[in-house]
Design a protein around this motif. Sequence first.
Motif, PDB file in Angstrom:
ATOM      1  N   THR A  92       7.671   5.482 -19.962  1.00  0.00           N
ATOM      2  CA  THR A  92       8.558   3.585 -20.643  1.00  0.00           C
ATOM      3  C   THR A  92       6.828   2.815 -20.481  1.00  0.00           C
ATOM      4  OG1 THR A  92      10.246   4.087 -19.894  1.00  0.00           O
ATOM      5  CG2 THR A  92      10.040   1.875 -20.427  1.00  0.00           C
ATOM      6  N   ASN A  93       6.872   1.753 -21.676  1.00  0.00           N
ATOM      7  CA  ASN A  93       6.109   0.714 -21.998  1.00  0.00           C
ATOM      8  C   ASN A  93       6.546   0.457 -22.222  1.00  0.00           C
ATOM      9  OD1 ASN A  93       4.169  -0.146 -24.023  1.00  0.00           O
ATOM     10  ND2 ASN A  93       2.859   0.187 -21.831  1.00  0.00           N
ATOM     11  N   ASP A  94       6.654  -1.307 -20.899  1.00  0.00           N
ATOM     12  CA  ASP A  94       7.067  -2.147 -21.317  1.00  0.00           C
ATOM     13  C   ASP A  94       6.437  -3.444 -21.149  1.00  0.00           C
ATOM     14  OD1 ASP A  94       9.351  -3.758 -21.126  1.00  0.00           O
ATOM     15  OD2 ASP A  94       9.241  -4.340 -19.268  1.00  0.00           O
ATOM     16  N   ARG A  95       5.734  -4.090 -22.438  1.00  0.00           N
ATOM     17  CA  ARG A  95       4.724  -5.430 -22.445  1.00  0.00           C
ATOM     18  C   ARG A  95       6.084  -6.924 -22.097  1.00  0.00           C
ATOM     19  NH1 ARG A  95       2.073  -4.084 -27.705  1.00  0.00           N
ATOM     20  NH2 ARG A  95       4.079  -2.760 -28.527  1.00  0.00           N
ATOM     21  N   ILE A  96       4.636  -8.034 -21.906  1.00  0.00           N
ATOM     22  CA  ILE A  96       5.908  -9.194 -21.637  1.00  0.00           C
ATOM     23  C   ILE A  96       4.329 -10.400 -21.204  1.00  0.00           C
ATOM     24  CG2 ILE A  96       7.338  -9.472 -19.659  1.00  0.00           C
ATOM     25  CD1 ILE A  96       8.518 -11.511 -20.298  1.00  0.00           C
ATOM     26  N   GLY A  97       3.959 -11.404 -22.681  1.00  0.00           N
ATOM     27  CA  GLY A  97       2.948 -12.129 -21.964  1.00  0.00           C
ATOM     28  C   GLY A  97       1.688 -11.317 -21.651  1.00  0.00           C
ATOM     29  N   ALA A  98       1.318 -12.034 -20.442  1.00  0.00           N
ATOM     30  CA  ALA A  98      -0.594 -10.873 -20.615  1.00  0.00           C
ATOM     31  C   ALA A  98       0.092  -9.439 -19.903  1.00  0.00           C
ATOM     32  CB  ALA A  98      -0.855 -11.961 -19.771  1.00  0.00           C
ATOM     33  N   MET A  99       1.225  -9.210 -19.344  1.00  0.00           N
ATOM     34  CA  MET A  99       1.593  -7.927 -18.928  1.00  0.00           C
ATOM     35  C   MET A  99       2.023  -6.792 -19.605  1.00  0.00           C
ATOM     36  SD  MET A  99       4.195  -8.252 -15.077  1.00  0.00           S
ATOM     37  CE  MET A  99       5.244  -8.614 -15.961  1.00  0.00           C
ATOM     38  N   SER A 100       1.124  -5.906 -18.589  1.00  0.00           N
ATOM     39  CA  SER A 100       1.691  -4.437 -19.618  1.00  0.00           C
ATOM     40  C   SER A 100       2.073  -3.334 -18.134  1.00  0.00           C
ATOM     41  CB  SER A 100       0.836  -3.897 -20.352  1.00  0.00           C
ATOM     42  OG  SER A 100       1.348  -3.048 -20.816  1.00  0.00           O
ATOM     43  N   GLU A 101       3.816  -2.595 -18.256  1.00  0.00           N
ATOM     44  CA  GLU A 101       4.001  -1.532 -17.516  1.00  0.00           C
ATOM     45  C   GLU A 101       4.201  -0.737 -17.920  1.00  0.00           C
ATOM     46  OE1 GLU A 101       5.841  -2.990 -13.803  1.00  0.00           O
ATOM     47  OE2 GLU A 101       6.767  -4.040 -15.594  1.00  0.00           O
ATOM     48  N   ASN A 102       2.934   0.949 -17.500  1.00  0.00           N
ATOM     49  CA  ASN A 102       3.334   2.198 -18.373  1.00  0.00           C
ATOM     50  C   ASN A 102       4.182   2.935 -16.873  1.00  0.00           C
ATOM     51  OD1 ASN A 102       2.345   2.452 -20.567  1.00  0.00           O
ATOM     52  ND2 ASN A 102       0.083   1.719 -20.361  1.00  0.00           N
ATOM     53  N   LYS A 125      15.185  10.357  -9.268  1.00  0.00           N
ATOM     54  CA  LYS A 125      14.167   9.861  -9.441  1.00  0.00           C
ATOM     55  C   LYS A 125      12.965  10.090  -8.586  1.00  0.00           C
ATOM     56  CE  LYS A 125      15.320   7.168 -13.054  1.00  0.00           C
ATOM     57  NZ  LYS A 125      14.720   7.846 -14.517  1.00  0.00           N
ATOM     58  N   GLY A 126      11.513  10.009  -9.603  1.00  0.00           N
ATOM     59  CA  GLY A 126      10.257   9.844  -8.930  1.00  0.00           C
ATOM     60  C   GLY A 126       9.920   9.264 -10.073  1.00  0.00           C
ATOM     61  N   THR A 127       8.816   8.419  -9.981  1.00  0.00           N
ATOM     62  CA  THR A 127       8.677   6.877 -10.642  1.00  0.00           C
ATOM     63  C   THR A 127       7.200   6.933 -10.732  1.00  0.00           C
ATOM     64  OG1 THR A 127      10.453   6.719 -11.233  1.00  0.00           O
ATOM     65  CG2 THR A 127       8.995   5.151 -11.830  1.00  0.00           C
ATOM     66  N   ALA A 128       5.844   6.674 -11.417  1.00  0.00           N
ATOM     67  CA  ALA A 128       4.969   6.508 -10.602  1.00  0.00           C
ATOM     68  C   ALA A 128       5.069   4.898 -11.792  1.00  0.00           C
ATOM     69  CB  ALA A 128       3.958   7.265 -11.406  1.00  0.00           C
ATOM     70  N   ASN A 129       4.166   3.938 -11.363  1.00  0.00           N
ATOM     71  CA  ASN A 129       4.375   2.798 -12.146  1.00  0.00           C
ATOM     72  C   ASN A 129       2.572   2.290 -12.131  1.00  0.00           C
ATOM     73  OD1 ASN A 129       3.931  -0.517 -12.046  1.00  0.00           O
ATOM     74  ND2 ASN A 129       5.573   0.266 -13.313  1.00  0.00           N
ATOM     75  N   LEU A 130       2.350   1.902 -13.450  1.00  0.00           N
ATOM     76  CA  LEU A 130       1.269   1.594 -13.921  1.00  0.00           C
ATOM     77  C   LEU A 130       0.933  -0.076 -14.560  1.00  0.00           C
ATOM     78  CD1 LEU A 130      -0.876   4.802 -15.119  1.00  0.00           C
ATOM     79  CD2 LEU A 130      -0.817   3.107 -12.614  1.00  0.00           C
ATOM     80  N   LEU A 131       0.389  -0.630 -13.785  1.00  0.00           N
ATOM     81  CA  LEU A 131       0.451  -2.562 -14.155  1.00  0.00           C
ATOM     82  C   LEU A 131      -1.020  -3.502 -14.653  1.00  0.00           C
ATOM     83  CD1 LEU A 131       2.187  -5.202 -14.026  1.00  0.00           C
ATOM     84  CD2 LEU A 131       1.431  -5.185 -11.949  1.00  0.00           C
ATOM     85  N   SER A 132      -1.191  -2.763 -15.679  1.00  0.00           N
ATOM     86  CA  SER A 132      -1.809  -3.522 -16.467  1.00  0.00           C
ATOM     87  C   SER A 132      -1.435  -5.500 -16.308  1.00  0.00           C
ATOM     88  CB  SER A 132      -2.427  -3.890 -17.338  1.00  0.00           C
ATOM     89  OG  SER A 132      -2.826  -2.309 -17.154  1.00  0.00           O
ATOM     90  N   VAL A 133      -2.666  -6.319 -16.378  1.00  0.00           N
ATOM     91  CA  VAL A 133      -2.293  -8.040 -16.263  1.00  0.00           C
ATOM     92  C   VAL A 133      -3.785  -8.342 -16.673  1.00  0.00           C
ATOM     93  CG1 VAL A 133      -1.993 -10.237 -15.698  1.00  0.00           C
ATOM     94  CG2 VAL A 133      -0.944  -8.148 -14.858  1.00  0.00           C
ATOM     95  N   ASP A 134      -3.988  -9.361 -18.216  1.00  0.00           N
ATOM     96  CA  ASP A 134      -4.973  -9.474 -18.435  1.00  0.00           C
ATOM     97  C   ASP A 134      -5.057 -11.279 -18.418  1.00  0.00           C
ATOM     98  OD1 ASP A 134      -7.412 -10.536 -20.300  1.00  0.00           O
ATOM     99  OD2 ASP A 134      -5.905  -9.139 -22.296  1.00  0.00           O
ATOM    100  N   TYR A 135      -5.399 -11.630 -18.342  1.00  0.00           N
ATOM    101  CA  TYR A 135      -5.412 -13.247 -17.478  1.00  0.00           C
ATOM    102  C   TYR A 135      -6.505 -14.168 -18.951  1.00  0.00           C
ATOM    103  CZ  TYR A 135      -3.871 -11.628 -12.968  1.00  0.00           C
ATOM    104  OH  TYR A 135      -3.125 -11.782 -11.605  1.00  0.00           O
ATOM    105  N   THR A 136      -7.007 -13.269 -19.742  1.00  0.00           N
ATOM    106  CA  THR A 136      -7.415 -13.929 -20.649  1.00  0.00           C
ATOM    107  C   THR A 136      -6.382 -14.319 -21.980  1.00  0.00           C
ATOM    108  OG1 THR A 136      -8.330 -12.108 -22.231  1.00  0.00           O
ATOM    109  CG2 THR A 136      -9.653 -12.735 -20.377  1.00  0.00           C
ATOM    110  N   LYS A 137      -5.192 -13.698 -21.571  1.00  0.00           N
ATOM    111  CA  LYS A 137      -4.090 -13.816 -22.393  1.00  0.00           C
ATOM    112  C   LYS A 137      -3.178 -15.439 -22.451  1.00  0.00           C
ATOM    113  CE  LYS A 137      -3.070  -9.064 -24.082  1.00  0.00           C
ATOM    114  NZ  LYS A 137      -3.227  -8.181 -24.246  1.00  0.00           N
ATOM    115  N   LEU A 138      -4.089 -15.918 -21.100  1.00  0.00           N
ATOM    116  CA  LEU A 138      -2.960 -17.090 -20.805  1.00  0.00           C
ATOM    117  C   LEU A 138      -3.525 -18.260 -20.746  1.00  0.00           C
ATOM    118  CD1 LEU A 138      -1.476 -16.049 -17.748  1.00  0.00           C
ATOM    119  CD2 LEU A 138      -0.583 -16.233 -19.904  1.00  0.00           C
ATOM    120  N   ASP A 139      -3.348 -19.223 -20.390  1.00  0.00           N
ATOM    121  CA  ASP A 139      -4.187 -20.397 -20.923  1.00  0.00           C
ATOM    122  C   ASP A 139      -4.455 -21.442 -18.946  1.00  0.00           C
ATOM    123  OD1 ASP A 139      -4.775 -22.861 -21.155  1.00  0.00           O
ATOM    124  OD2 ASP A 139      -3.855 -24.266 -22.600  1.00  0.00           O
ATOM    125  N   ILE A 140      -5.412 -20.907 -18.327  1.00  0.00           N
ATOM    126  CA  ILE A 140      -5.130 -21.173 -17.333  1.00  0.00           C
ATOM    127  C   ILE A 140      -5.747 -22.375 -17.108  1.00  0.00           C
ATOM    128  CG2 ILE A 140      -6.094 -20.875 -14.883  1.00  0.00           C
ATOM    129  CD1 ILE A 140      -6.539 -17.359 -16.003  1.00  0.00           C
TER     130      ILE A 140
END
Length: 311
Positions: A92-102, A125-140
């Motif tokens: 499963t690939n789930d994306r929301i805002g600046a965040m992407s999870e595999n 069930k055994g799961t491996a989660n990989l989280l990525s966040v691209d802060y450049t997509k946010l107005d900080i």
Amino acid sequence: MKIRKGIQLGALLSMVILSSSDMYGQQDPQYTHYMYNTTNINPGYSGTRGVLNVFGMYRTQWVGLDGAPQTANISIDTPLGDNGLSGGINYTNDRIGAMSENNFSVNLAYAVDLNDDFKLSFGLKGTANLLSVDYTKLDIYDPNDPTFGENISNKFNPNVGAGLFLYSDKAYVGVSVPNLLTTDRTTGEEGFELMRQKMHFYLTGGYVFDLNPSLKFKPAVLVKTVSGAPIQVDLTANFLIVDRFTVGAAYRWDASVSGLVGFQVNDGLFIGYSYDADTSKLSKYNSGSHEVFLRFDLFNKYNKVSTARFF
């Protein structure tokens, strides 16, 4: 003005998700066609169709809202011989805002006969989660804030889950917890807590009523609960016409109403589509959600299907 508000709301949504250390909301992706995508939430479903089952889905939620969720899922499950063992894999690939999870999952299930009609399947069930966040997509607000100074790339978190699935050719009930471990996601030198993954509890059920030789009624329900968030209830009513065409409607409590259609192209291929109309306050900023899926069934040499399955 509406587009501008949508962009602002999308940015706000991303910031809430990424900056609240006490957020315990609904975190797992939601699906309108949950009755066909069961291995994603309940490993006990693996192999219960008695065939090599390949399922693919894509969902785009809250169309028109900047940074809204988009989810892609593919799963494969099959019996492993004729001894009750089954296995499967999910991605499963789930994306929301600046965040992407595999998420990569492996399922193992074992089914036992309770009587001539019902079987009970136990799944892990055994799961491996990989989280990525691209802060450049946010107005900080503060570009010098060290919390957002470095993007997150494929941060790894493992988890385990379990489920039970009781079923016959016409009915099913399942209970499951896909992620049993509570995991904290931290970032930055000071260990800023990005988010906390909580346990989600699922209850599913459905039945097939034969109204006449050409028409079947297939109600289904999904109940999902997680600490700190309201219970989510999905109620679905599908009609199967001449074992080929499926048409129905669904209601997600205080969230959306949906229309569902499906077509059994041949004995091995089933396709479906759904549209969700938002009934929450977010309805002002989006034009609904779309979901499409394909399901392939291939006969298994160990256990050929003798009767039609409708879920």
